[in-house]
Write a protein that holds these residues in place. Sequence first.
Motif, PDB file in Angstrom:
ATOM      1  N   ARG A 128      24.953  41.274 113.020  1.00  0.00           N
ATOM      2  CA  ARG A 128      25.456  41.341 114.936  1.00  0.00           C
ATOM      3  C   ARG A 128      26.233  39.555 114.698  1.00  0.00           C
ATOM      4  N   ARG A 129      26.447  38.743 113.647  1.00  0.00           N
ATOM      5  CA  ARG A 129      26.774  37.319 114.094  1.00  0.00           C
ATOM      6  C   ARG A 129      28.275  37.892 113.364  1.00  0.00           C
ATOM      7  N   GLU A 130      28.735  38.933 112.649  1.00  0.00           N
ATOM      8  CA  GLU A 130      29.772  39.750 111.947  1.00  0.00           C
ATOM      9  C   GLU A 130      31.076  40.482 112.873  1.00  0.00           C
ATOM     10  N   MET A 131      30.188  41.303 113.688  1.00  0.00           N
ATOM     11  CA  MET A 131      30.290  41.527 115.005  1.00  0.00           C
ATOM     12  C   MET A 131      30.745  40.596 116.306  1.00  0.00           C
ATOM     13  N   ALA A 132      30.312  38.989 115.898  1.00  0.00           N
ATOM     14  CA  ALA A 132      30.809  38.227 117.125  1.00  0.00           C
ATOM     15  C   ALA A 132      31.661  37.699 116.952  1.00  0.00           C
ATOM     16  N   ASP A 133      31.945  37.811 115.648  1.00  0.00           N
ATOM     17  CA  ASP A 133      32.951  37.102 114.224  1.00  0.00           C
ATOM     18  C   ASP A 133      34.180  37.915 115.052  1.00  0.00           C
ATOM     19  N   ALA A 134      33.910  39.378 114.859  1.00  0.00           N
ATOM     20  CA  ALA A 134      35.405  39.928 115.369  1.00  0.00           C
ATOM     21  C   ALA A 134      35.865  40.256 116.730  1.00  0.00           C
ATOM     22  N   ALA A 135      34.281  40.172 117.265  1.00  0.00           N
ATOM     23  CA  ALA A 135      35.046  39.843 119.148  1.00  0.00           C
ATOM     24  C   ALA A 135      35.711  39.128 119.199  1.00  0.00           C
ATOM     25  N   ARG A 136      34.963  37.785 118.810  1.00  0.00           N
ATOM     26  CA  ARG A 136      36.401  36.719 118.889  1.00  0.00           C
ATOM     27  C   ARG A 136      37.489  36.600 118.801  1.00  0.00           C
ATOM     28  N   ILE A 137      37.806  37.171 117.686  1.00  0.00           N
ATOM     29  CA  ILE A 137      39.256  37.351 116.603  1.00  0.00           C
ATOM     30  C   ILE A 137      39.853  38.226 117.790  1.00  0.00           C
TER      31      ILE A 137
ATOM     32  N   HIS B 218      49.737  43.290 116.907  1.00  0.00           N
ATOM     33  CA  HIS B 218      48.193  42.635 117.006  1.00  0.00           C
ATOM     34  C   HIS B 218      47.668  43.314 115.906  1.00  0.00           C
ATOM     35  N   PHE B 219      48.312  44.207 114.954  1.00  0.00           N
ATOM     36  CA  PHE B 219      48.196  44.839 113.591  1.00  0.00           C
ATOM     37  C   PHE B 219      47.379  43.523 112.785  1.00  0.00           C
ATOM     38  N   ALA B 220      47.523  42.201 112.621  1.00  0.00           N
ATOM     39  CA  ALA B 220      47.386  40.744 111.915  1.00  0.00           C
ATOM     40  C   ALA B 220      46.041  40.439 112.654  1.00  0.00           C
ATOM     41  N   THR B 221      45.966  40.729 113.577  1.00  0.00           N
ATOM     42  CA  THR B 221      44.642  40.282 114.790  1.00  0.00           C
ATOM     43  C   THR B 221      43.511  41.601 113.888  1.00  0.00           C
ATOM     44  N   ARG B 222      43.839  43.315 114.187  1.00  0.00           N
ATOM     45  CA  ARG B 222      43.255  44.140 113.634  1.00  0.00           C
ATOM     46  C   ARG B 222      42.542  44.079 112.199  1.00  0.00           C
ATOM     47  N   ASP B 223      43.381  43.882 111.655  1.00  0.00           N
ATOM     48  CA  ASP B 223      42.724  43.496 110.169  1.00  0.00           C
ATOM     49  C   ASP B 223      42.025  41.922 109.609  1.00  0.00           C
ATOM     50  N   ALA B 224      41.853  41.408 110.542  1.00  0.00           N
ATOM     51  CA  ALA B 224      41.059  39.757 110.831  1.00  0.00           C
ATOM     52  C   ALA B 224      39.969  39.760 110.714  1.00  0.00           C
TER      53      ALA B 224
ATOM     54  N   ARG C 148      38.109  42.258 108.690  1.00  0.00           N
ATOM     55  CA  ARG C 148      37.648  41.847 107.801  1.00  0.00           C
ATOM     56  C   ARG C 148      36.275  40.661 107.757  1.00  0.00           C
ATOM     57  N   ALA C 149      36.030  40.610 108.622  1.00  0.00           N
ATOM     58  CA  ALA C 149      35.101  39.868 109.762  1.00  0.00           C
ATOM     59  C   ALA C 149      33.376  40.551 109.761  1.00  0.00           C
ATOM     60  N   HIS C 150      34.038  42.012 109.194  1.00  0.00           N
ATOM     61  CA  HIS C 150      32.295  42.574 108.835  1.00  0.00           C
ATOM     62  C   HIS C 150      32.592  42.509 107.781  1.00  0.00           C
ATOM     63  N   ALA C 151      32.510  41.751 106.837  1.00  0.00           N
ATOM     64  CA  ALA C 151      32.556  41.064 105.509  1.00  0.00           C
ATOM     65  C   ALA C 151      31.664  42.807 104.599  1.00  0.00           C
TER      66      ALA C 151
END
Length: 271
Positions: A65-74, A209-215, A218-221
């Motif tokens: 859930r924390r990873e998902m929140a980080d990815a959504a923010r990115i 936006h590929f760099a954003t996709r990759d970031a 990676r947030a889903h570590a």
Amino acid sequence: MTLRLLAVHAHPDDESSKGAATLARYAAEGVDVLVATCTGGERGDVLNPTLDREDVRRDLPAIRRREMADAARILGIRQTFLGHVDSGLATPSPAGSFAEIPLAEATKPLLELMREFRPQVVVTYDETGGYPHPDHIRTHEVTTAAFDESDDDSPRKLYYLATLSRSWFAAMHEATIAAGEESLMGPVLDELPPTDVLTVTARVRCEEHFATRDAALRAHATQMDPGHPFFAHSREIERKTWPWEDYHLARTNGSIAPAAGLEDDLFAGLR
């Protein structure tokens, strides 16, 4: 008119591995982008060997859930969980899990969300689920059911993701070799069907936006092995070779002007 896009996915990380650059592009353009995640990914494995520890496995639901929140923010999007329980890959699926509960029960939270959010465009998987995980197949089933049952003139267009196709892997493989670099796509191609599953009807340019996709990925570590072939290829080669993400228009429920050829916008006919 406020444009609204709803992407329906099975687990946390699916939104970042499938169509994420499109979501980031539309969010940056001011579209209200919402990801509905059907399950919490509770029965997922830890796929990053550096994090495959007892403490991580024990706390995996909260971590995801924390990873998902980080990815959504990115990505710059909104996200909500629909509250279903991850089915895992065991056969049969555990009682009470997303794939096992009755379809009407599984569809209800998404249908309520669609009626509240009122998206003009919905994106999800085709009937194969993209790969044969029971939650991916069930995600297709509930999304198509909710789309058909929605009775307020929206959503209007339903797309299936056609990303990460054989054509994409083959193009990247050939372009990488042509550039004189080593390609790690060969083993992936060996595992894929000989032809693409879906006919591509829309290509959304999103190379910025590929760099954003990759970031976001990676947030889903816990789910992303840094050594996966996806992270090995040159992004510059990708931007030149395949600067878009692919979709298949599955159905509409309104008066949509037919496209003369490939759409370049999921909101084509709606703006």
